[in-house]
Design a protein around this motif. Structure first.
Motif, short mmCIF file in Angstrom:
data_model
loop_
_atom_site.label_atom_id
_atom_site.label_comp_id
_atom_site.label_asym_id
_atom_site.label_seq_id
_atom_site.Cartn_x
_atom_site.Cartn_y
_atom_site.Cartn_z
N GLU A 168 0.84 -1.20 0.00
CA GLU A 168 0.00 0.00 0.00
C GLU A 168 0.87 1.24 0.00
OE1 GLU A 168 -3.47 1.97 -0.34
OE2 GLU A 168 -3.32 -0.20 -0.22
N SER A 169 0.76 2.03 -1.07
CA SER A 169 1.47 3.29 -1.18
C SER A 169 0.42 4.40 -1.26
CB SER A 169 2.40 3.29 -2.40
OG SER A 169 3.20 4.45 -2.44
N THR A 170 0.77 5.53 -1.86
CA THR A 170 -0.15 6.66 -1.87
C THR A 170 0.03 7.54 -3.09
OG1 THR A 170 -0.93 8.56 -0.56
CG2 THR A 170 1.42 8.16 -0.58
N ALA A 173 3.43 9.83 -3.96
CA ALA A 173 4.70 9.23 -3.58
C ALA A 173 5.78 9.61 -4.60
CB ALA A 173 4.56 7.71 -3.51
N LEU A 186 7.18 6.29 1.36
CA LEU A 186 6.47 5.28 0.56
C LEU A 186 7.09 5.11 -0.82
CD1 LEU A 186 2.82 5.99 1.70
CD2 LEU A 186 4.24 4.03 2.27
N TYR A 187 7.64 6.18 -1.38
CA TYR A 187 8.36 6.02 -2.65
C TYR A 187 9.58 5.13 -2.43
CZ TYR A 187 10.84 7.08 -6.95
OH TYR A 187 11.50 6.97 -8.16
N GLU A 236 8.52 1.57 -2.44
CA GLU A 236 8.31 1.06 -3.79
C GLU A 236 9.63 0.64 -4.43
OE1 GLU A 236 4.51 4.06 -4.71
OE2 GLU A 236 6.24 4.03 -6.04
N ILE A 291 1.91 -2.56 -6.55
CA ILE A 291 1.87 -1.35 -5.72
C ILE A 291 0.51 -0.69 -5.91
CG2 ILE A 291 2.88 0.89 -5.23
CD1 ILE A 291 4.78 -1.43 -4.67
N ARG A 293 -1.33 2.74 -5.20
CA ARG A 293 -1.26 4.13 -4.77
C ARG A 293 -2.69 4.60 -4.51
NH1 ARG A 293 3.45 7.21 -8.36
NH2 ARG A 293 5.23 6.16 -7.37
#
Length: 287
Positions: free
Chosen positions: A106-108, A111, A123-124, A127, A139, A141
């Motif tokens: 889970e990223s955003t 990122a 969060l980057y 990844e 991934i 986002r």
């Protein structure tokens, strides 16, 4: 076996619930033994482990083949970036040599590489570190979590106000954590070689004014949006319990969103839960 890291939060719990509802075997990782019984009653295995304990985490990872990874958010009264980088380093170290065959992380939105951009930079980094492990990974986002407005359920009811760093009419992509969790569960069950970068939003974009209106409809009373001026962001955040560094990080992330310095997709995955539905569920759950 599916391993869920972050199952005590909004998104992770939705991942676990979705998989369990389909009869899939699930192991929940938690550092709080007191939360074990709830998940055991639902049919999950529970592993009690601290995210910073690399060896224990790796042993747990080895009991399954697929992992949902959510880097635990640090408490806002700490140096959030420093703490989240520590937990991320431990998780990645535990992943190496774990024999996992697939990871969904889970990223955003927003990122990107860089210092001074708070969680967006952490969060980057997640990844990129996952790519270096060469374990097939997807991934997600996610857009701005609707659950970020949970903080204001009480002020909406007691004061008739919600507070926002964004202008009242500033529309941004938002998404319900349940939609993110259900999509993550879907990705976890897909073939190993089916991976990618996915952007996930709710049915439409919303503004803080829309949030206030949703609270107003459910509470059946007027609710207004109080906009915090940019010059007051950090003092406001520190007053509400953020450390100085956490407040600075939040202000930096807000700047990125306000200036729209982030990638979006022309065809994002769309969740089904509207902001109005989410706020209604939130108020109902709080009695």
């Amino acid at each position: 076996m599916y391993i869920i890291l972050g199952a005590t939060g909004h998104v992770g719990s939705a991942v676990a619930e979705t998989l369990l509802s389909k009869g899939e075997p699930v192991t929940i990782i938690t550092r709080d033994a007191g939360k074990s019984e709830k998940w055991k009653r639902k049919g999950a295995e529970v592993a009690v482990a601290d995210v910073h304990d690399v060896e224990t985490m790796r042993r747990v990872f080895r009991t399954g083949k697929r992992l949902f990874l959510l880097n635990p958010p640090a408490s806002p009264d700490t140096d959030t970036v420093a703490e989240e980088k520590k937990s991320l380093a431990s998780i990645i170290a535990a992943v190496v040599g774990s024999d996992l065959e697939k990871i969904v992380a889970e990223s955003t939105y927003g990122a990107h590489d860089g210092e001074g951009v708070g969680d967006l930079g952490v969060l980057y980094e997640m990844e990129q570190k996952l790519a270096e492990t060469r374990i097939p990974s997807s991934i997600i986002r996610g857009a701005y979590y609707m659950s970020n407005w949970d903080w204001f359920a009480e002020t909406a009811e007691k004061e008739g106000k919600i507070y926002s760093l964004y202008p009242a009419d500033f529309c941004i992509p938002m998404v319900a954590p349940e939609d993110l969790g259900q999509f993550a569960a879907q990705l976890l069950t897909e073939p190993i070689d089916r991976t990618g970068l996915y952007y996930v939003e709710g049915p439409e974009t919303y503004s803080p004014a829309d949030v206030a209106n949703a609270f107003s409809e459910v509470l059946k009373k007027p609710v207004e949006t109080v906009v915090i001026p940019r010059t007051e962001w950090i003092p406001y955040l520190t007053k509400t319990g953020f450390s100085q560094k956490a407040a600075e990080a939040m202000a930096a992330m807000t700047d990125v969103t306000l200036d729209k310095k982030f990638e979006v997709s022309n065809s994002p995955v769309r969740g089904n839960i509207s902001l109005q539905q989410y706020i209604a569920q939130l108020v109902s759950a709080k009695g």
